[in-house]
Design an enzyme around this catalytic site. Structure first.
Site, PDB file in Angstrom:
ATOM      1  N   ASP A 199       0.855  -1.186   0.000  1.00  0.00           N
ATOM      2  CA  ASP A 199       0.000   0.000   0.000  1.00  0.00           C
ATOM      3  C   ASP A 199       0.895   1.242   0.000  1.00  0.00           C
ATOM      4  O   ASP A 199       1.882   1.279   0.722  1.00  0.00           O
ATOM      5  CB  ASP A 199      -0.870  -0.027   1.277  1.00  0.00           C
ATOM      6  CG  ASP A 199      -2.124   0.810   1.149  1.00  0.00           C
ATOM      7  OD1 ASP A 199      -2.048   1.927   0.614  1.00  0.00           O
ATOM      8  OD2 ASP A 199      -3.185   0.346   1.608  1.00  0.00           O
ATOM      9  N   ARG A 210      -0.600   4.364   0.349  1.00  0.00           N
ATOM     10  CA  ARG A 210      -1.376   5.441   0.961  1.00  0.00           C
ATOM     11  C   ARG A 210      -0.798   5.787   2.327  1.00  0.00           C
ATOM     12  O   ARG A 210      -0.313   4.916   3.033  1.00  0.00           O
ATOM     13  CB  ARG A 210      -2.844   5.027   1.104  1.00  0.00           C
ATOM     14  CG  ARG A 210      -3.558   4.945  -0.222  1.00  0.00           C
ATOM     15  CD  ARG A 210      -4.933   4.364  -0.085  1.00  0.00           C
ATOM     16  NE  ARG A 210      -4.885   2.968   0.326  1.00  0.00           N
ATOM     17  CZ  ARG A 210      -5.958   2.203   0.484  1.00  0.00           C
ATOM     18  NH1 ARG A 210      -7.148   2.708   0.278  1.00  0.00           N
ATOM     19  NH2 ARG A 210      -5.835   0.941   0.847  1.00  0.00           N
TER      20      ARG A 210
END
Ligand SMILES: [Zn+2]
Length: 218
Positions: free
Chosen positions: A129, A131
Site C-alpha cells: 500500500d 497510501r
C-alpha cells in the site's frame, strides 16, 4: 516538496496537495463545526475500474453507493453527510500497477484467494500500500469536524488515523453483505483477516486458502 510543512509553524492545518480530493456534501454545510450536528461520512479512495466501469473484483463502487445512502439519510435527519473522494487510485500505486496485480492474482497457481491477496500486490509493487493515512484526517480538521457519528468504512488504518488525531468515530458502518460482489469475496476476506472492521468473526486459515475469485477462463 512542501516547505510550508516546516517553514510555517503558524499554520495549524496544512492540506498538502497530494493526489487531490473532492468533497461531496449532503445537507446544510453551515451546520458543520457545531457540536450538536450529526455527521455521516465515507472517505473513499478512487477506484476507476469499479467506481466508473463497474468491475466486480472489489467492493469500491457498492461501498461508495452505500456511503452516499448513509450520507443522504443523515442529511434527511437534519445532519450533514460528507463523501471525501481521494485521488489515490490503486492504493496510490496507480491503475496500471493495479491491473498488473489483478492479472497476477488471476493467473497464480491455486487460483485467486485471500491468503495471497496482499502478497500479490507486494510482489508487483514492492509494497502492499502506498497510501499515507496519517495525512488523511487533515481534511476533517480543516472542516472543523471533531466527531463522525456514522462512518461508512471498514478500514482499520483510516479509523486508527482518525482516532489518533482526536476525531471520535461513534459508529462504524460495514458494507452490507448483500452488496458484496461474488468476485470481491477474496478482497473482503483478506482485509477482514488483516484487521478490517467487521460484525462477524474473521475467516480462518482454511477459508482464506479457498479460491473464491473468478478463474482466468470463467
Ligand atoms: Zn476497487
Amino acid at each position: 516538496m512542501f516547505p510550508e510543512l516546516v517553514t510555517r509553524p503558524d499554520l495549524k492545518v496544512f492540506l498538502p496537495p497530494i493526489g487531490g480530493m473532492t468533497l461531496y456534501f449532503f445537507g446544510d454545510v453551515s451546520q458543520l463545526g457545531k457540536p450538536e450536528t450529526k455527521v455521516a461520512c465515507r472517505v473513499h479512495d478512487e477506484c476507476n475500474g469499479s467506481d466508473v466501469f463497474g468491475s466486480d473484483i472489489c467492493t469500491c463502487r457498492p461501498y461508495l453507493a452505500h456511503g452516499i445512502e448513509v450520507c443522504i439519510e443523515m442529511a434527511q435527519q437534519g445532519g450533514v453527510g460528507l463523501v471525501v473522494y481521494n485521488r489515490k487510485e490503486g492504493r496510490a500505486l496507480g491503475e496500471v500497477t493495479k491491473f498488473l496485480v489483478y492479472n497476477a492474482r488471476k493467473r497464480q497457481v491455486g487460483g485467486d484467494r485471500a491468503e495471497t491477496y496482499f502478497a500479490r500486490t507486494e510482489c508487483i509493487a514492492g509494497v502492499q500500500d502506498m497510501r499515507f493515512q496519517e495525512l488523511m484526517p487533515d481534511v476533517f480538521h480543516w472542516l472543523g469536524i471533531k466527531r463522525i457519528d456514522r462512518w461508512a468504512s471498514m478500514s482499520n488504518m483510516k479509523h486508527g488515523a482518525l482516532t489518533a488525531q482526536g476525531i471520535e468515530v461513534v459508529e462504524q458502518v460495514a458494507i452490507p453483505d448483500a452488496l458484496i460482489p461474488a468476485d470481491a469475496r477474496v478482497e473482503i476476506d483478506a482485509k477482514v483477516a488483516a484487521g478490517y472492521f467487521t460484525s462477524y468473526s474473521p475467516p480462518g486459515a482454511e477459508e482464506l486458502a479457498l479460491a473464491k475469485g473468478r478463474g482466468l477462463h470463467e
